[in-house]
Design an enzyme around this catalytic site. Structure first.
Site, short mmCIF file in Angstrom:
data_model
loop_
_atom_site.label_atom_id
_atom_site.label_comp_id
_atom_site.label_asym_id
_atom_site.label_seq_id
_atom_site.Cartn_x
_atom_site.Cartn_y
_atom_site.Cartn_z
N LEU A 124 30.87 26.82 23.10
CA LEU A 124 29.52 27.31 23.35
C LEU A 124 28.90 27.83 22.06
CD1 LEU A 124 27.42 27.80 25.59
CD2 LEU A 124 28.32 30.13 25.78
N THR A 159 31.09 18.88 20.64
CA THR A 159 31.27 18.80 19.19
C THR A 159 32.48 17.97 18.79
OG1 THR A 159 30.54 21.12 19.08
CG2 THR A 159 31.44 20.20 17.07
N THR A 217 34.11 24.75 17.83
CA THR A 217 33.68 23.93 18.96
C THR A 217 33.51 24.85 20.16
OG1 THR A 217 34.17 21.95 20.27
CG2 THR A 217 36.02 23.39 19.74
N ASP A 242 25.39 25.77 17.38
CA ASP A 242 25.99 26.19 16.12
C ASP A 242 26.31 25.03 15.19
OD1 ASP A 242 28.07 25.48 18.09
OD2 ASP A 242 29.45 25.97 16.46
#
Length: 334
Positions: free
Chosen positions: A244, A191, A242, A222
């Site tokens: 998992l 991310t 940022t 996400d």
């Protein structure tokens, strides 16, 4: 004599009442003075995740420094990472899924709580700009897959191959083992998130990614989910995540950070509390072995903060007094 005593008592009572009233007035005046204390607002400000947040901040600052809007700043800022093939976790050159396809997720949100997102988008280098088009040109918030691609092409975006020779080589090497085990931190952080406060005191945020390397085809994390990867309330502050994605989604991470700031917590303390909540939820999960989650937050006063689960996460910050510094976030686990 008796009359004199009565007069004295009456005079004493008058003086006492006057004294008490004066003290109360002083206390009320002091109380009012305290309530009128003005907190200095530092603006503009831009904060973003990871070391490629440094060039992203520089691009965003070109807009913020001349009085531009935070929404334009965050879009243009994260596009630098999307267009850089050396960043193999965002946009062009991103690591593919386990079937060899580069699929992208992104979302954007402005100071009026307008938001747009795309997920599972292929062949478009700048998903953040497609997300903004979803926000501005459709009645929807998220488009996905082929529908997102069709919309992007209709809006004039060009279809192109996103799998670079370098990412293809990494994928072919992975195929020899086909072991799905995310690598903690920068090697697979998946991310870039950015938050900005402009001169008008308005917040915006953006989040874009190519997702976890070697993920199952169709997996969405996400990053395109408002309330998980990104959330803001222009009366309070903004937050982005940022790491998992599954862990962030389970806890509505960014929305929780903003709500804690609403309750009076600083950006740092709000990030810290949500990271600790994520740890509590996942401490008995098998994925704790490779779990990393980090948050950045920015409130209406221009105060910022960050916190992460494990060491290794860093963020870039730039305002009138901080010249785009890359800083290591504090962390919970050693």
């Amino acid at each position: 004599m008796r009359t004199f005593i009565y007069q004295y008592l009456i005079l004493f009572l008058v003086i006492t009442l006057w004294s008490c009233n004066t003290k109360n007035n002083i206390k009320e005046q002091q109380s009012n003075e305290k309530s009128e204390i003005v907190i200095e607002v530092i603006k503009p400000v831009v904060i973003s995740t990871w070391n490629h947040g440094v060039p992203a901040n520089e691009e965003a600052w070109k807009i913020l420094s001349v009085g531009g809007k935070s929404l334009d700043a965050v879009e243009q800022g994260v596009r630098t990472a999307e267009a850089n093939p050396e960043i193999q976790t965002v946009g062009l050159g991103g690591f593919p899924d386990r079937e060899g396809n580069v699929t992208l997720d992104a979302c954007i949100m402005d100071y009026n709580s307008n938001c747009g997102a795309v997920s599972f988008l292929q062949h478009i280098k700048h998903p953040i700009s497609v997300a903004r088009k979803v926000m501005e040109e459709t009645p929807h918030i998220m488009l996905t897959g082929d529908g997102a691609l069709q919309f992007a092409l209709e809006q004039g975006f060009e279809k192109e191959e996103l799998l670079t020779p370098e990412s293809k080589k990494a994928y072919e090497e992975w195929l020899q083992k086909t072991n799905y085990k995310p690598v903690i931190n920068i090697e697979n952080h998946d991310t870039i998130s950015m938050l900005a406060l402009d001169e008008d005191g308005n917040l915006s945020g953006a989040c874009t990614t190519s997702g976890a390397a070697w993920k199952m085809h169709g997996r969405v994390g996400d990053s395109p989910i408002i309330g998980a990867g990104l959330f803001l309330d222009n009366e309070v502050g903004a937050a982005a995540a940022t790491g998992l994605g599954e862990a962030v989604i389970r806890t509505a991470g960014s929305a929780m950070v903003v709500e804690l700031m609403r309750q009076g917590k600083s950006p740092y303390d709000a990030c810290k509390e949500v990271v600790e909540r994520i740890y509590k939820v996942h401490k008995n999960h098998a994925d704790l072995e490779y779990l990393q989650v980090g948050f950045i937050a920015l409130n209406k006063n221009g105060e910022y903060g960050s916190y992460c689960l494990r060491p290794g996460f860093n963020f870039a910050i730039k305002n009138a007094t901080v010249n785009n510094e890359l800083r290591d976030a504090e962390f919970k686990m050693k």
